[in-house]
Design an enzyme around this catalytic site. Structure first.
Site, PDB file in Angstrom:
ATOM      1  N   GLY A   1       0.836  -1.216   0.000  1.00  0.00           N
ATOM      2  CA  GLY A   1       0.000   0.000   0.000  1.00  0.00           C
ATOM      3  C   GLY A   1       0.856   1.245   0.000  1.00  0.00           C
ATOM      4  O   GLY A   1       2.037   1.196  -0.363  1.00  0.00           O
ATOM      5  N   ASN A   2       0.279   2.367   0.395  1.00  0.00           N
ATOM      6  CA  ASN A   2       1.062   3.605   0.490  1.00  0.00           C
ATOM      7  C   ASN A   2       0.484   4.485   1.595  1.00  0.00           C
ATOM      8  O   ASN A   2      -0.511   4.149   2.217  1.00  0.00           O
ATOM      9  CB  ASN A   2       1.102   4.325  -0.865  1.00  0.00           C
ATOM     10  CG  ASN A   2      -0.277   4.687  -1.346  1.00  0.00           C
ATOM     11  OD1 ASN A   2      -0.976   5.474  -0.722  1.00  0.00           O
ATOM     12  ND2 ASN A   2      -0.693   4.086  -2.463  1.00  0.00           N
ATOM     13  N   HIS A   3       1.125   5.635   1.813  1.00  0.00           N
ATOM     14  CA  HIS A   3       0.793   6.476   2.978  1.00  0.00           C
ATOM     15  C   HIS A   3      -0.395   7.402   2.768  1.00  0.00           C
ATOM     16  O   HIS A   3      -0.680   8.224   3.629  1.00  0.00           O
ATOM     17  CB  HIS A   3       2.000   7.332   3.357  1.00  0.00           C
ATOM     18  CG  HIS A   3       3.147   6.542   3.895  1.00  0.00           C
ATOM     19  ND1 HIS A   3       3.048   5.780   5.025  1.00  0.00           N
ATOM     20  CD2 HIS A   3       4.409   6.378   3.437  1.00  0.00           C
ATOM     21  CE1 HIS A   3       4.209   5.184   5.255  1.00  0.00           C
ATOM     22  NE2 HIS A   3       5.048   5.533   4.301  1.00  0.00           N
TER      23      HIS A   3
END
Ligand code: CTP
Length: 401
Positions: free
Chosen positions: A210-212
């Site tokens: 995923g990512n932030h």
């Protein structure tokens, strides 16, 4: 504009309260229905009887009216929901700060917290109070909630000092509200699609890539669009953000593939689409249906590309106004302009990770808006709510160009 409108007028304890009698007359003359609600100290400055006579309605002050033979409860939820618009004028520093903090120790504040309509506030206070950083913070907080400030004027103040803080005159308040109602909902009748948040690409039942992204920018864009009158479809990846707005339909997805399918399904029906999601560019080629156990060695995961949702929308564009985001670390302008062409966009919102306060997570963002003719406008660092309004103002300019 005000004919038939139900106006809930909140009066707080400031000397400018005496001017509100004139405002009530103006509202009534314009055809509005007015109910007045006062804080207990407002009655020191203006008589409830005068306001009841002018508004042709009982004035509400306490949660409970204790009369000789009856006890009558003022239901703040009903009062808040009754209103088509709420105006707090004069709005003292004390009441505004309670509104910003969610304090609910009188009927006016309880009705404010229950109101779902546009809420206007007309501050009135001495110049040093008006300038104080905590008051400025309060204004910003209230505006970030979508409340609309009717700025104070400048002139002689009740204290004898001269400067900013004088409540806008009743005629100016009337004009401000009328103008807002005329121009305030320029997206009425428009359908808008917004992608927001991260996507999670499953490795196995417990792990993902995923990512932030928090989804904050996309959610602010959705809220602003709905406040401006649009019907919004918000397709969001996993986020803890909550949104409760009658103009927004939220579709929750997890992976880029799910976001892609949902976006394509609704795209044909919309007038404007904004890709604000941080879509994972790659996903694991295979997803294990059982948790992958460690075996002492490393783990190689083969990744394959995800569909580019925005590019797909650009490829299918008929009459939609399509806006993308570009998060860049270097050669920002050149990269952003190249994305306009590659994805057939009408405009792109550029964030540079080199700018402090921009990008993922925080409350602020700093953007440059670039349209397909490469006209560009750089904005200051602002809250994401303010940035959302700037973006919508640019889109509206583009739609009318
Ligand atoms: N986007 C998308 N689908 C993807 C990747 C990106 O819809 N699979 C959208 C984003 O929502 C954003 C825009 O494309 O509006 C730009 O994304 P970005 O990651 O900055 O650019 P990429 O096109 O992925 O290019 P690169 O990662 O090479 O910079």
């Amino acid at each position: 504009m005000l004919g038939g409108k139900k106006i809930l007028l909140g009066i707080t304890g400031g000397i400018a309260a005496y001017k509100i009698t004139f405002l009530v007359r103006l509202f009534i003359k314009a055809g509005a229905e007015v109910r007045v609600i006062m804080t207990p100290s407002a009655g020191d400055f203006v008589s409830p009887l005068t306001l009841a006579t002018l508004s042709k309605n009982k004035v509400l002050i306490d949660f409970v009216n204790k009369e000789e033979h009856s006890v009558d409860w003022n239901n703040h939820v009903d009062i808040g929901l009754w209103a088509d618009l709420m105006l707090i004028a004069p709005a003292t520093a004390n009441t505004l700060s309670k509104m910003a903090g969610g304090t609910c120790d009188n009927l006016l504040l309880a009705a404010y917290l229950s109101a779902k309509c546009p809420v206007f506030f007309a501050p009135a206070m001495d110049l040093d109070m008006y300038r104080h950083p905590s008051t400025r913070n309060t204004f910003e907080t209230l505006q970030s909630f979508g409340n609309i400030m009717i700025p104070a004027g400048s002139g002689e103040l009740a204290s004898g000092l001269h400067g900013e803080g004088r409540m806008a005159e009743p005629e100016d308040i009337l004009d401000f509200i009328t103008n807002y109602l005329q121009k305030g909902q320029p997206l009425t009748g428009k359908k808008v699609l917004i992608t927001a948040g991260p996507t999670y690409e499953a490795i196995d039942p417990v792990r993902f890539v995923g990512n932030h992204s928090t989804g904050r920018m996309g959610f602010e864009l959705a809220k602003t669009a709905a406040d401006l009158g649009a019907e919004v479809i918000l397709i969001s990846g996993p986020t803890h953000l909550q949104l409760d707005h009658s103009g927004i339909t939220r579709i929750s997805v997890v992976s880029a593939e799910e976001m892609y399918q949902a976006a394509l399904e609704h795209y044909n029906l919309v007038d404007v689409a904004i890709g604000a999601a941080a879509v994972a560019d790659f996903r694991p080629k295979t997803t294990s249906d059982k948790k992958i156990k460690k075996n002492g060695g490393g783990l190689n995961i083969e990744m394959v590309p995800n569909p580019d949702i925005l590019q797909a929308l650009g490829g299918q564009k008929t009459n939609q106004y399509l806006v993308g985001f570009a998060l860049e670390t270097n050669d920002e302008l050149a990269n952003a302009k190249a994305k306009i062409a590659k994805k057939n966009l009408d405009a792109i919102v550029l964030n540079s990770l080199r700018d402090a306060g921009a990008g993922f997570g925080g409350d602020t963002n700093k953007i440059t808006y670039i349209d397909k003719n490469f006209n560009q406008k750089a904005f200051e660092l602002k809250t994401k709510a303010e940035v959302a309004l700037d973006i919508w103002n640019e889109i509206l300019n583009g739609l009318h160009a």
